[in-house]
Each structure stands twice: as structure tokens, then as C-alpha cells.
Design an enzyme around this catalytic site. Structure first.
Site, PDB file in Angstrom:
ATOM      1  N   ARG A  65       0.798  -1.282   0.175  1.00 46.03           N
ATOM      2  CA  ARG A  65       0.090   0.094  -0.031  1.00 46.03           C
ATOM      3  C   ARG A  65       0.878   0.932  -0.003  1.00 46.03           C
ATOM      4  O   ARG A  65       2.119   0.954   0.649  1.00 46.03           O
ATOM      5  CB  ARG A  65      -0.840   0.154   1.113  1.00 46.03           C
ATOM      6  CG  ARG A  65      -1.705  -1.101   1.130  1.00 46.03           C
ATOM      7  CD  ARG A  65      -2.706  -0.967   2.629  1.00 46.03           C
ATOM      8  NE  ARG A  65      -3.891  -1.840   2.232  1.00 46.03           N
ATOM      9  CZ  ARG A  65      -5.052  -1.329   1.597  1.00 46.03           C
ATOM     10  NH1 ARG A  65      -5.251  -0.209   1.249  1.00 46.03           N
ATOM     11  NH2 ARG A  65      -5.932  -2.252   1.408  1.00 46.03           N
ATOM     12  N   LYS A 111      -2.953 -18.994   1.853  1.00 48.65           N
ATOM     13  CA  LYS A 111      -3.799 -19.659   2.913  1.00 48.65           C
ATOM     14  C   LYS A 111      -3.863 -18.746   4.023  1.00 48.65           C
ATOM     15  O   LYS A 111      -2.996 -18.170   4.241  1.00 48.65           O
ATOM     16  CB  LYS A 111      -3.436 -21.235   3.214  1.00 48.65           C
ATOM     17  CG  LYS A 111      -1.952 -21.405   3.783  1.00 48.65           C
ATOM     18  CD  LYS A 111      -1.269 -20.727   4.996  1.00 48.65           C
ATOM     19  CE  LYS A 111      -2.135 -20.930   6.380  1.00 48.65           C
ATOM     20  NZ  LYS A 111      -1.337 -20.454   7.515  1.00 48.65           N
ATOM     21  N   LYS A 120       7.042 -29.050   0.795  1.00 51.38           N
ATOM     22  CA  LYS A 120       8.314 -29.789   1.678  1.00 51.38           C
ATOM     23  C   LYS A 120       8.701 -30.994   1.224  1.00 51.38           C
ATOM     24  O   LYS A 120       8.040 -31.752   0.613  1.00 51.38           O
ATOM     25  CB  LYS A 120       7.725 -29.764   3.118  1.00 51.38           C
ATOM     26  CG  LYS A 120       7.465 -28.579   3.914  1.00 51.38           C
ATOM     27  CD  LYS A 120       6.975 -28.920   5.301  1.00 51.38           C
ATOM     28  CE  LYS A 120       6.604 -27.778   5.915  1.00 51.38           C
ATOM     29  NZ  LYS A 120       7.784 -26.977   6.928  1.00 51.38           N
ATOM     30  N   GLU A 132       4.957 -26.204  18.186  1.00 48.73           N
ATOM     31  CA  GLU A 132       5.693 -25.460  17.764  1.00 48.73           C
ATOM     32  C   GLU A 132       6.227 -24.434  19.175  1.00 48.73           C
ATOM     33  O   GLU A 132       5.474 -24.331  19.925  1.00 48.73           O
ATOM     34  CB  GLU A 132       5.096 -24.247  16.787  1.00 48.73           C
ATOM     35  CG  GLU A 132       4.811 -24.866  15.450  1.00 48.73           C
ATOM     36  CD  GLU A 132       4.256 -23.586  14.709  1.00 48.73           C
ATOM     37  OE1 GLU A 132       4.972 -23.328  13.722  1.00 48.73           O
ATOM     38  OE2 GLU A 132       3.347 -23.126  14.742  1.00 48.73           O
ATOM     39  N   ASP A 158      -5.562 -22.105  10.895  1.00 48.45           N
ATOM     40  CA  ASP A 158      -3.831 -21.924  10.747  1.00 48.45           C
ATOM     41  C   ASP A 158      -3.306 -23.236  10.184  1.00 48.45           C
ATOM     42  O   ASP A 158      -2.537 -23.162   9.437  1.00 48.45           O
ATOM     43  CB  ASP A 158      -3.231 -20.732  11.523  1.00 48.45           C
ATOM     44  CG  ASP A 158      -1.785 -20.279  11.368  1.00 48.45           C
ATOM     45  OD1 ASP A 158      -1.792 -19.924  10.169  1.00 48.45           O
ATOM     46  OD2 ASP A 158      -1.273 -20.556  12.251  1.00 48.45           O
ATOM     47  N   HIS A 169      -3.011 -26.849   6.831  1.00 47.97           N
ATOM     48  CA  HIS A 169      -1.627 -27.664   6.528  1.00 47.97           C
ATOM     49  C   HIS A 169      -1.844 -29.039   6.704  1.00 47.97           C
ATOM     50  O   HIS A 169      -1.578 -29.970   5.827  1.00 47.97           O
ATOM     51  CB  HIS A 169      -0.485 -27.326   7.328  1.00 47.97           C
ATOM     52  CG  HIS A 169       0.009 -25.537   7.044  1.00 47.97           C
ATOM     53  ND1 HIS A 169       0.102 -25.315   5.740  1.00 47.97           N
ATOM     54  CD2 HIS A 169       0.263 -24.777   7.810  1.00 47.97           C
ATOM     55  CE1 HIS A 169       0.525 -24.018   5.773  1.00 47.97           C
ATOM     56  NE2 HIS A 169       0.738 -23.566   7.043  1.00 47.97           N
TER      57      HIS A 169
HETATM   58  C1  BG6 Z   1       2.328 -20.924   8.679  1.00 52.08           C
HETATM   59  C2  BG6 Z   1       1.230 -20.483   9.780  1.00 52.08           C
HETATM   60  O1  BG6 Z   1       1.450 -21.039   7.747  1.00 52.08           O
HETATM   61  O2  BG6 Z   1       2.927 -22.075   8.823  1.00 52.08           O
HETATM   62  C3  BG6 Z   1       2.342 -20.447  10.914  1.00 52.08           C
HETATM   63  O3  BG6 Z   1       0.663 -19.487   9.776  1.00 52.08           O
HETATM   64  C4  BG6 Z   1       3.280 -21.540  11.377  1.00 52.08           C
HETATM   65  O4  BG6 Z   1       1.414 -20.008  12.283  1.00 52.08           O
HETATM   66  C5  BG6 Z   1       4.139 -21.817  10.012  1.00 52.08           C
HETATM   67  O5  BG6 Z   1       4.341 -21.371  12.329  1.00 52.08           O
HETATM   68  C6  BG6 Z   1       4.765 -23.132   9.893  1.00 52.08           C
HETATM   69  O6  BG6 Z   1       5.432 -23.238   8.883  1.00 52.08           O
HETATM   70  P1  BG6 Z   1       6.972 -23.764   8.784  1.00 52.08           P
HETATM   71  O7  BG6 Z   1       7.654 -23.263   7.504  1.00 52.08           O
HETATM   72  O8  BG6 Z   1       7.623 -23.563  10.007  1.00 52.08           O
HETATM   73  O9  BG6 Z   1       6.635 -25.419   8.363  1.00 52.08           O
END
Ligand code: BG6
Length: 480
Positions: free
Chosen positions: A56, A157, A191, A225, A244, A249
Site C-alpha cells: 500500500r 492460505k 516440503k 511449535e 491456521d 496444512h
Molecule cells: C504458517 C502458519 O502457515 O506455517 C504459522 O501461519 C506456522 O503459524 C507456519 O508457524 C509453519 O511453517 P514452517 O515453514 O515452519 O513449516
């Protein structure tokens, strides 16, 4: 990371102008800019390319400011040094232009200039690394300005926040782009170790015959995490751990683990098989869900004082088809937990007849386990029972291990975002999610979104609320 190399049979993408929306944001800084530099250094970017950072007007930069910002990002988050010939060449390709709904003039000028500099046929790639609520406005802007021509668009996402918003977002996108131009990204599918699930299952004879309800007792997909929400309060309040991590994922990982063999690795057949898994994935029963919130979350910036957003989620999912009926899939993820790991554990049934005496007092699952650690660079461990040396027939657990880092040349390794941005430039949708799949996952998620169980508090550095262990009794979580 050692000096990258171009694989011999690699197809280089067409010449491109790449536009990063949200260039001043966290994702661009941590992943996209360092990732593009790694691709450039590896010789995997097009022969001629330009990269335009965009934001922006309020956070606009000059070209030089953007170049310095990109250099800092590569230094801080990349594996390669931002110096030498490779860096100068990359830096030269960078520029900045602000854009926002109703104000696309600067960006149009910058894109046209970049295309003239490149010359000939040039494709456009727009990466929307911006918050979900900002996406529709930018998509409309791309359509109205004509920037959508000869373009592809990468959408981040979460895709919507529920079924209705995902459908609406999809309609907005498809009013300006053809489906073939749209790449819905879920970086877990980029990955190496997740893609390797396909190789492990379908290129080998070891596991696939056992990959079903007759031999597998349970599957755990576990992504704890240690990090907190890291200043992303506003985003996290809208999203929470369920949307999230699980809807975005972990369900995708489940799709790769549970799918049937596709007729080929092309996007059509591969995504069809993943979609069939999603169709048989049962709507999640809220009584099989534990939501948690770490102590101190309510004091984070951007978080409502009475927030009920979960920072931890654990649940049991079921895939009702011939291969998987009755096998529980346990999914868990959360912030501020005891470890940072990304692990799939496949627990096998014990042999039908027990020939060896077992120590009944030892806790945990005694059957064989296949443990796929998919945190980069990744590893696979097959855990089995072996005879302890000595005069007695005593068994103890033993392990066969494969480590990516020790087994292949790391020079070819691509980080998930790099891999997926490259695939988008090549126009290959295989590792991108499909809108019908996303819609189905929102249907699966709906019971939890509509009737979420209450959030339970947990201490930072713990494994989340104690009641999460109730879900996996009597097996227990394999990570602890
Ligand atoms: C993201 C999430 O999509 O993936 C985060 O929004 C998360 O909350 C992250 O920590 C994990 O990704 P990575 O790259 O560590 O596997």
C-alpha cells in the site's frame, strides 16, 4: 547450504515479471525474497526476469530502499550470502511500486517498464502475500487494470475462514482469472519430506502393501511449535490454530498419506486422488477436539481481552473408506509448546500371534512405528523390535534411519516456498490445492467452527491442555 546446481533435465520457466504484494510483510521477508534469491543463484529463475515489490502507498519504498530491504532479508533469513555477482544481478532485477484497490497506476507503469526491459513474451506472476481480508480488493484491481493478462496468481492460505467466505473468495478470483491461472498455495505441500511420501509409498514395495486398516492401528500428524504468535495477534485472532494449521496444512498432509495411487503425477490425477480422501474425511466431531490457549495470550498485542481463540488444537479425524475405516488420524498443533517438531507417526498393529514375552509395564505403543520427520531437511525412522544380544530371548526397540542431510546432495534442496513458486512459474498445479478440495475441508471443519469446545489454558513450554491426552488413550501421543 552449498553452492546450488541446476538439475540436468530441468525446464527453465518462461521469462517473468514477478510481483510480490505484501513485500514489506513478514512472509515476503522471511521466505519469498530469500527464496527467490536462492532460485536465482541456483539458475532456476527464468533467463530474464524482474521482481517488483509492492505494498500500500502508506508503506511504499523507493527502488533503492527496496533493494536494501531485500538484502537485509536475505542476510537475516536466507542461507546464501547477499554479495558477489549473483547478488548484483538479483539486486538489479528488483524494483518497487505501490498499489491498492483503485490505485494501480504506479504498478502498471512498473510492470510495463519491466516487460520492456525483458523484451519479447513475458509472463506475470502475482504473489498475494497479504492478509486474507485484503485479497479480494487486490484481485479486483488486477482484473480492472488488465494486469491479469498473461498472468498467474498465487493465493496464500487460509483460503477464506469458512465455507461461505471460501466460495465467495473463489467467485471473486474467477471473475478476474481463469482457474488455470490460479495457484492456491499450502507451503506444506512444497516440503521435500511431504512430497517424499508419494515416493515412499508408490516407488517402493516395502510399505504400500501394509498401508491400510488391516495393518495400521493409528496415524498421528503432530506439529508442535515453541514459537508464540510472534506479533501476529490481529491475524491470529481471525484465524486460530485450527484454521491456521489443521484446515490449511495438516489436512493436506493427511490427504497425501491416505490417498490411493494416482494414475500419474500430473495435477489432474494427483489432485483427484487427494480430493477423494477429503470426500471421505468425516466432519470433525467437536467431542473429539481439544482447544487450548497459552497463558499470556490475552496480553499479546492485537488480542481481545476475552479472546476465545485457540493457540492449540488436538483432534481425532476419521477417513471412511475401504482402506482406512476405523483407523484414527490424530492431529495436533499449537504455539508455545515444549518442542518444535513436524512429525508423522504411523503405528502398526502388533503381530497376530505373540511369540515373545513382552514387558507389559513399559508404556506407549509396542507395535512397529514408521516416523516421518518432515521438518527440513527431514528424516524417516522405522522402529521395530530386535533381539537384545545375550543368552536370553529379550527384545528391545531398534531403529532404521534415513536422514535427507546425509543421503543426498543438499545442493538441489529447495525450501517449500521456493519449490512452489517455481512450480507456479512452470504452470504446474500438482502441489497446489483445488477449490473444491478447500470447500470440502471447510465442510469437514464446520462442526468445530459452529460449536467449538471451550478453550483450556495451558502453561507455555508444556504439551498443551492435559485433556489432549484423553483423545489418544490408550496409545498416547508419540511425541512427548
Ligand atoms: C504458517 C502458519 O502457515 O506455517 C504459522 O501461519 C506456522 O503459524 C507456519 O508457524 C509453519 O511453517 P514452517 O515453514 O515452519 O513449516
Amino acid at each position: 547450504m552449498s553452492e546450488p546446481k541446476v538439475p540436468m533435465d530441468f525446464e527453465i520457466p518462461d521469462n517473468h515479471v514477478i510481483v510480490i504484494f505484501g513485500a514489506t510483510g513478514d512472509l515476503a521477508r522471511r521466505k519469498i525474497i530469500p527464496g527467490l534469491f536462492h532460485l536465482a543463484t541456483a539458475g532456476l529463475l527464468p533467463e530474464r526476469y524482474r521482481i517488483i515489490g509492492s505494498s500500500r502507498a502508506a508503506s511504499a519504498m523507493t527502488n533503492d530502499e527496496f533493494r536494501s530491504y531485500a538484502k537485509e532479508a536475505v542476510k537475516k533469513f536466507g542461507d546464501l550470502r547477499a554479495e558477489g555477482e549473483h547478488w548484483l544481478e538479483f539486486e538489479h532485477a528488483l524494483s518497487f511500486a505501490s498499489a491498492e484497490p483503485g490505485h494501480s497506476g504506479d504498478l502498471e507503469t512498473a510492470v510495463k517498464l519491466a516487460e520492456t526491459e525483458i523484451g519479447g513474451d513475458v509472463r506475470r506472476l502475482f504473489h498475494l502475500a497479504i492478509p486474507p481480508e485484503a485479497v479480494p480488493g487486490m484481485i479486483v484491481m488486477l482484473g480492472q487494470s488488465g494486469l491479469n493478462e498473461n498472468a498467474r496468481v498465487i493465493c496464500e492460505k487460509p483460503f477464506g475462514v469458512d465455507l461461505e467466505s471460501a466460495r465467495k473468495l473463489n467467485d471473486t478470483i474467477l471473475a478476474s482469472f481463469e482457474e488455470m491461472q490460479v495457484f492456491r498455495i499450502d507451503h506444506f505441500l512444497g516440503k521435500e519430506s511431504i512430497d517424499n511420501i508419494l515416493a515412499l509409498r508408490f516407488a517402493n514395495r516395502f510399505f504400500e502393501p501394509l498401508w491400510n486398516r488391516d495393518h495400521i492401528r493409528f496415524i498421528q500428524i503432530d506439529v508442535p511449535e515453541m514459537l508464540s504468535i510472534e506479533g501476529r495477534g490481529a491475524f491470529y485472532e481471525e484465524t486460530g490454530a485450527f484454521r491456521d494449521m489443521v484446515v490449511s496444512h495438516l489436512f493436506q498432509v493427511l490427504g497425501f498419506l491416505a490417498m490411493e495411487q494416482p494414475v500419474s503425477l500430473d495435477a489432474g490425477p494427483l489432485r483427484d486422488e487427494v480430493h477423494k480422501v477429503f470426500l471421505t474425511l468425516q466432519p470433525i466431531d467437536p467431542s473429539c477436539v481439544v482447544r487450548g490457549q497459552y497463558d499470556g495470550y490475552l496480553q499479546e498485542k492485537g488480542v481481545a481481552k476475552n479472546s476465545q481463540t485457540e493457540t492449540f488444537i488436538a483432534l481425532r479425524a476419521e477417513v471412511e473408506n475401504t482402506r482406512w475405516k476405523g483407523v484414527p488420524f490424530f492431529l495436533r498443533s499449537g504455539k508455545c509448546l515444549a518442542q518444535s517438531r513436524q512429525v508423522i507417526t504411523i503405528g502398526f498393529e502388533e503381530p497376530v500371534m505373540r511369540l515373545f514375552p513382552m514387558d507389559e509395564s513399559s508404556p506407549g505403543w509396542r507395535g512397529n512405528k514408521l516416523v516421518i520427520d518432515f521438518a527440513d531437511p527431514g528424516s524417516i525412522h522405522a522402529q521395530f523390535l530386535a533381539k537384545e544380544p545375550g543368552p536370553l530371548m529379550h527384545l528391545d526397540s531398534a531403529e532404521m534411519t534415513f536422514h535427507y542431510k546425509d543421503s543426498f546432495e543438499s545442493a538441489h534442496r529447495l525450501e517449500a516456498y521456493e519449490h512452489l513458486i517455481l512450480e507456479a512459474m512452470l504452470g504446474n498445479h500438482s502441489l497446489f490445492t483445488r477449490s473444491d478440495g478447500i470447500n470440502r475441508l471447510w465442510e469437514v471443519a464446520a462442526p468445530v467452527l459452529n460449536s467449538p469446545p471451550p478453550v483450556e489454558r495451558y502453561a507455555k513450554g508444556s504439551w498443551g491442555p492435559a485433556s489432549a491426552s484423553r483423545l489418544v488413550e490408550p496409545i498416547g501421543w508419540c511425541l512427548k
